[in-house]
Design a protein around this motif. Sequence first.
Motif, short mmCIF file in Angstrom:
data_model
loop_
_atom_site.label_atom_id
_atom_site.label_comp_id
_atom_site.label_asym_id
_atom_site.label_seq_id
_atom_site.Cartn_x
_atom_site.Cartn_y
_atom_site.Cartn_z
N ILE A 132 -17.78 -26.32 -86.36
CA ILE A 132 -17.33 -27.08 -85.18
C ILE A 132 -16.47 -28.24 -85.64
CG2 ILE A 132 -18.05 -28.46 -83.18
CD1 ILE A 132 -20.71 -26.95 -83.23
N LEU A 133 -15.36 -28.45 -84.94
CA LEU A 133 -14.54 -29.63 -85.16
C LEU A 133 -14.00 -30.10 -83.82
CD1 LEU A 133 -13.14 -31.68 -87.03
CD2 LEU A 133 -11.19 -30.11 -87.12
N VAL A 134 -14.19 -31.37 -83.50
CA VAL A 134 -13.63 -31.98 -82.30
C VAL A 134 -12.51 -32.93 -82.72
CG1 VAL A 134 -14.07 -33.50 -80.33
CG2 VAL A 134 -15.78 -31.80 -81.01
N LYS A 135 -11.32 -32.70 -82.18
CA LYS A 135 -10.16 -33.53 -82.49
C LYS A 135 -9.81 -34.42 -81.31
CE LYS A 135 -6.65 -31.95 -84.75
NZ LYS A 135 -6.75 -32.85 -85.91
N LYS A 193 -20.93 -35.74 -87.28
CA LYS A 193 -20.27 -35.10 -88.41
C LYS A 193 -19.16 -34.14 -88.00
CE LYS A 193 -24.41 -35.45 -91.28
NZ LYS A 193 -23.91 -36.61 -92.00
N PHE A 194 -19.14 -33.70 -86.75
CA PHE A 194 -18.18 -32.65 -86.38
C PHE A 194 -16.95 -33.18 -85.64
CE2 PHE A 194 -21.72 -32.57 -83.28
CZ PHE A 194 -21.04 -32.91 -82.12
N VAL A 195 -16.63 -34.45 -85.79
CA VAL A 195 -15.44 -35.01 -85.13
C VAL A 195 -14.44 -35.48 -86.17
CG1 VAL A 195 -16.74 -35.70 -83.08
CG2 VAL A 195 -16.43 -37.34 -84.94
N ASP A 196 -13.16 -35.45 -85.82
CA ASP A 196 -12.13 -35.91 -86.75
C ASP A 196 -12.01 -37.43 -86.69
OD1 ASP A 196 -10.67 -36.48 -84.46
OD2 ASP A 196 -8.85 -35.49 -85.14
N GLU A 197 -11.07 -37.98 -87.47
CA GLU A 197 -10.95 -39.43 -87.57
C GLU A 197 -10.61 -40.09 -86.23
OE1 GLU A 197 -8.24 -42.73 -90.02
OE2 GLU A 197 -8.34 -40.65 -90.72
N THR A 198 -9.71 -39.47 -85.45
CA THR A 198 -9.34 -40.05 -84.15
C THR A 198 -10.51 -40.01 -83.18
OG1 THR A 198 -7.04 -39.35 -84.47
CG2 THR A 198 -7.71 -39.93 -82.24
N ALA A 199 -11.21 -38.88 -83.11
CA ALA A 199 -12.38 -38.79 -82.23
C ALA A 199 -13.48 -39.74 -82.68
CB ALA A 199 -12.90 -37.35 -82.18
N GLN A 200 -13.60 -39.94 -83.99
CA GLN A 200 -14.57 -40.90 -84.51
C GLN A 200 -14.22 -42.31 -84.05
OE1 GLN A 200 -17.86 -41.16 -85.63
NE2 GLN A 200 -17.29 -39.75 -87.29
N ARG A 201 -12.92 -42.63 -84.05
CA ARG A 201 -12.48 -43.93 -83.54
C ARG A 201 -12.81 -44.08 -82.06
NH1 ARG A 201 -7.67 -45.47 -81.09
NH2 ARG A 201 -6.52 -43.64 -81.83
N ALA A 228 -12.87 -8.40 -81.63
CA ALA A 228 -13.32 -9.53 -82.43
C ALA A 228 -12.45 -10.75 -82.17
CB ALA A 228 -13.29 -9.17 -83.90
N VAL A 229 -13.09 -11.89 -81.91
CA VAL A 229 -12.38 -13.15 -81.69
C VAL A 229 -12.73 -14.08 -82.85
CG1 VAL A 229 -12.23 -15.19 -80.23
CG2 VAL A 229 -12.30 -12.93 -79.19
N LYS A 230 -11.71 -14.61 -83.51
CA LYS A 230 -11.96 -15.46 -84.68
C LYS A 230 -12.50 -16.81 -84.28
CE LYS A 230 -9.85 -17.34 -88.86
NZ LYS A 230 -8.62 -17.44 -89.67
N SER A 231 -11.91 -17.43 -83.24
CA SER A 231 -12.34 -18.78 -82.88
C SER A 231 -12.20 -19.01 -81.38
CB SER A 231 -11.53 -19.82 -83.63
OG SER A 231 -10.20 -19.87 -83.16
N VAL A 232 -12.87 -20.07 -80.92
CA VAL A 232 -12.81 -20.50 -79.53
C VAL A 232 -12.35 -21.95 -79.52
CG1 VAL A 232 -14.16 -21.03 -77.46
CG2 VAL A 232 -14.58 -18.91 -78.72
N ALA A 233 -11.38 -22.26 -78.66
CA ALA A 233 -10.92 -23.64 -78.50
C ALA A 233 -11.26 -24.12 -77.10
CB ALA A 233 -9.41 -23.74 -78.74
N GLN A 234 -11.78 -25.33 -76.99
CA GLN A 234 -12.15 -25.93 -75.71
C GLN A 234 -11.35 -27.22 -75.54
OE1 GLN A 234 -14.31 -25.04 -73.07
NE2 GLN A 234 -13.33 -26.82 -72.15
N ILE A 235 -10.50 -27.28 -74.50
CA ILE A 235 -9.68 -28.46 -74.25
C ILE A 235 -10.34 -29.28 -73.16
CG2 ILE A 235 -7.41 -29.31 -73.59
CD1 ILE A 235 -6.24 -26.67 -74.61
#
Length: 749
Positions: A228-231, A596-604, A346-353
């Motif tokens: 998981i990664l949230v940007k 742990k699963f957020v990027d630098e901007t989301a962490q800010r 088969a789906v490699k990934s899911v993106a949620q906006i």
Amino acid sequence: MTDSNSFTLLDQRIQRYIWAEGWTELRDAQELAIPLIVEAKRDVIVAAATAAGKTEAVFLPALTHLLGSKAIDGLIVYISPLKALINDQFGRLDRLCKDLEIPVWPWHGDIAANVKAKFLKRPTGVLLITPESMEAFLCNRGTSVGAIFAGTQYFVVDELHAFIGSERGKQLQSLLHRVEKVIARTVPRIGLSATLGDMQLAADFLRPTKGAEVAVVESYAAAGELRILVKGYEELAVERQPEPNDSEEDKGPEEIAPAQIAAHLFKLLRGSNNLVFPNSRREVERYTHILNEMCAKAQVPNEFWPHHGNLSNELRCETEAALKQHEHPATAICTNTLELGIDIGAVKSVAQIGPPPSVASLRQRLGRSGRRKGEPAILRGYCIESAITSKLELAVHLRLETVQMVAMISLLLEHWIEPPMAAGIHLSTLIQQILSFISQNGGTTASQLFALFVTPDAPFSGLAPDDFKDLLRNLGQKDLLTQDSSDLLLHGQLGERLVNHYSFYAAFASDEEFRIVASGKPLGSLPVSQMMHVGQHILFGGRTWLVEEVNSDEKTIYVVRTKGGVPPTFSGGAGRVHTRVRQRMRELMATTSDVKFVDETAQRFLRESRAAYARLSLDKTLTLDQGSQVFLFTWLGDAANEVISCLLARQGMTAWIAGPGLEVMKKGNTSEDIESVLYDASIEEPPSLLELLSGAQNLERAKWDWALPQNLLQKTYGSLNLNIEEAFNWLRSTFPDGATRPRPSVKTD
């Protein structure tokens, strides 16, 4: 397979099929379900992750029973919420059943008449059908229903979670109940789902009044790796030059974040199959357009396809076909139309906006990824936040988009999902079932209807006899029913016309949006999922509007531009938010723990949210003055917040749901006045629904709500949308016994 007791229970022809397919073992769900299902003696729920073999867990033992049954014309009725699922299951079952000499019959609007005629000539094997087609069966083949379903050994309900708490779910309960009454016996019901939270609630839905007797199979097979990664993206609101033909929606500041998100999707997703979920049809079109343009500019083949309910069936099928074929990669930009178990490969990934409509929805979407052995499930989240300014806009300062998404993901990782509003009485569906039953039988009596639908073991058992009489009386006044001299109930002229239209068989209405009109000029449309009040502010097209009138019949909201004041703090999301989500959001704001699963901007964004929470003392703040409005912090879900807005409206205040609380127009009132009203409510008995919803607009949500008398419209709306108990529990905990009554402000002329 030598150490599998369940394998030995299967018919030898099915065992040979399993060996031929190269299976080395049965899956967890299959081992547990086969002994419970093979004898066809009880109701069973099979709850397991997507691609965990639920379909085979049911059909291998059910087909074994059919092969060994003394009934010559044994039938398995598989009920699906989607035609596409029926087509998928036909492909999966037809090869197996052909070797067993068991016919498989898909049945929906696209199936040829000669295929249906063959089934009706000998209704045996496996029937794959939607609730709407079952409704048509009962309406149009009333005298044949007993013969068609006489050999039914099982009702199999796929995607069970999609039915619970909905109009279609109540329709499904009614249809199964009606068939069992005609054939005069109980048929075992098997429910399948990958997204069930409360198993007892699901069991009570599958077999009303006897849920305790339903066997539940939950597969706890080890899940694969999850990434998981949230940007985060900050919207700087760059002004754009308006074009001559721009609508009001297009005249606002230019948004740059969607293009940045699209560029990231373009870079990461090309070359593989993926699903991207924005939160509306409009956003699906926006992101598809941007990504298509990027493909054209890069002079590469297009890999991005749209999929939503307003597209034609042909266009949706094109997207599904693009995902299924293996020659070229494809990514679908979609709404919840691709949440359910349609086979898209088969789906490699899911993106949620943006935050998803619910945790349950997020779980269903994520289940589409990581289905190949050894591959991780991948979720990418994208959150857009506006740049912080000196102006106190709570949604911006609290970074609510990011906090809500992080809260939902954290609850997902804890295996929590929202329980549906299963106690809804769904009187719109009762109207449809009354009209349908009259078609099935050529007429009926009030006592027959009451015995079938309202008695203790019936689908609408919560309805009082007097309310049932009021309903029938109102249906007569609406010309949906008429009564002949022998007291036989028949269709009225309007009822006859509506029942004979193809759209009758669906219990739900097509998704409708309210038009927004200012000074006679349409501005666009907006989905409305809560009550609207005259005097309320809404945010639309980047501007703030004052609601002057709500016309439920015309699905129109008349507005004027506001002068001064601030726009509503929260403009609403794609779904109704549960209290557990709001409470988790508050916990995230009140803590300093790393995510742990957020990027630098989301962490800010999270740090800024926590700083604002501390600066505004939201750990102990109930109300916050915002100039022309007061924000009331409840940290409750929408169902409880809507109750509190009604309590304030009873005292002449205008309030509406706004994220983790409500916004209240001042109109001479202060925070103390608002708190005083809530204090008084906390020490009183809760008002009746009639009192609570007095003056509320746009309560008609379901297909036949227009035909309900006002008191029953309020009851059905309340049962589906309001949580009075939770609201009053909050009031009493906020203003406990002995608390000092808030002092009202002194008003001067």
